[in-house]
Design a protein around this motif. Structure first.
Motif, PDB file in Angstrom:
ATOM      1  N   ALA A 140       0.838  -1.207   0.000  1.00  0.00           N
ATOM      2  CA  ALA A 140       0.000   0.000   0.000  1.00  0.00           C
ATOM      3  C   ALA A 140       0.870   1.252   0.000  1.00  0.00           C
ATOM      4  N   CYS A 200       2.236   1.723  -3.425  1.00  0.00           N
ATOM      5  CA  CYS A 200       1.176   2.255  -4.298  1.00  0.00           C
ATOM      6  C   CYS A 200       1.064   3.771  -4.132  1.00  0.00           C
ATOM      7  N   GLY A 246      -8.561   2.115  -1.611  1.00  0.00           N
ATOM      8  CA  GLY A 246      -7.663   0.975  -1.624  1.00  0.00           C
ATOM      9  C   GLY A 246      -8.388  -0.298  -2.000  1.00  0.00           C
ATOM     10  N   MET A 297      -4.383  -0.957   4.335  1.00  0.00           N
ATOM     11  CA  MET A 297      -4.480   0.362   3.709  1.00  0.00           C
ATOM     12  C   MET A 297      -3.813   1.448   4.541  1.00  0.00           C
ATOM     13  N   ALA A 338      -0.698   3.128   3.163  1.00  0.00           N
ATOM     14  CA  ALA A 338      -0.825   4.303   2.298  1.00  0.00           C
ATOM     15  C   ALA A 338      -1.253   5.533   3.100  1.00  0.00           C
ATOM     16  N   ARG A 378     -11.661   7.756   3.105  1.00  0.00           N
ATOM     17  CA  ARG A 378     -11.059   6.553   2.542  1.00  0.00           C
ATOM     18  C   ARG A 378     -12.089   5.441   2.395  1.00  0.00           C
ATOM     19  N   THR A 400     -11.808   1.159   1.604  1.00  0.00           N
ATOM     20  CA  THR A 400     -10.906   0.024   1.451  1.00  0.00           C
ATOM     21  C   THR A 400     -11.759  -1.193   1.148  1.00  0.00           C
ATOM     22  N   VAL A 437      -2.171  -5.135  -3.881  1.00  0.00           N
ATOM     23  CA  VAL A 437      -2.866  -3.907  -3.482  1.00  0.00           C
ATOM     24  C   VAL A 437      -2.870  -2.944  -4.661  1.00  0.00           C
ATOM     25  N   VAL A 478      -3.996   1.382  -5.155  1.00  0.00           N
ATOM     26  CA  VAL A 478      -4.453   2.595  -4.466  1.00  0.00           C
ATOM     27  C   VAL A 478      -4.697   3.689  -5.483  1.00  0.00           C
TER      28      VAL A 478
END
Length: 153
Positions: free
Chosen positions: A66, A69, A96, A111, A114, A130, A132, A144, A146
């Protein structure tokens, strides 16, 4: 301290952004809103963390994926915006996608790899909304993916 200085302090150098692997643009700008297409945990153009959480990919490897990403999201922003990361006012939202087995339930913890980096790079402006989501598979067997939405200065 700027976002690039914070990245340097963290020992992170932004890579050359990966080109799209299909029919889409990596960054779309409308007004003061910037959307970055989903980025994979790639290093030197190759997916660095593959497989599924709950089936061979550890929680720590997922968090690392993550983070990678988000580094690629930031690389896309830095390349696409005339002022680079200095153009970013706020991280509005991160999304995510976690490739996982049906019984895996720690998507949010993955997640955080990130989200924590977003806050480390942008300070309070890095706090974001966010989503996920667990999925059965991702492009190139990435563990993953993102995506992000940002507001401009």
């Amino acid at each position: 301290m700027t976002a690039l200085q914070r990245l340097a302090d963290l020992g992170i150098t932004l890579p050359t952004p990966m080109p799209p692997v299909a029919t889409y643009v990596p960054v779309s700008i409308t007004g003061d809103l910037v959307v970055v297409s989903g980025q994979l945990p790639a290093v030197d153009g190759k997916v660095a963390v593959t497989g599924k959480l709950g089936a061979g990919v550890s929680l720590e490897e997922g968090q690392h994926a993550a983070r990678l990403c988000l580094i690629n999201v930031l690389a896309q922003l830095n390349a696409a915006l005339p002022g680079g990361l200095a153009s970013i006012k706020k991280v509005v939202r991160l999304g995510g996608f976690i490739a996982a087995t049906p019984d895996f339930i720690q998507h949010a913890v993955v997640m955080n790899g990130a989200s924590d980096l977003a806050v480390a790079v942008f300070g309070d402006a890095g706090r974001h909304a966010r989503s996920t989501i667990g999925v059965p598979s991702l492009p190139l067997d990435a563990a993953v993916e993102v995506e992000g939405m940002f507001s401009l200065v």
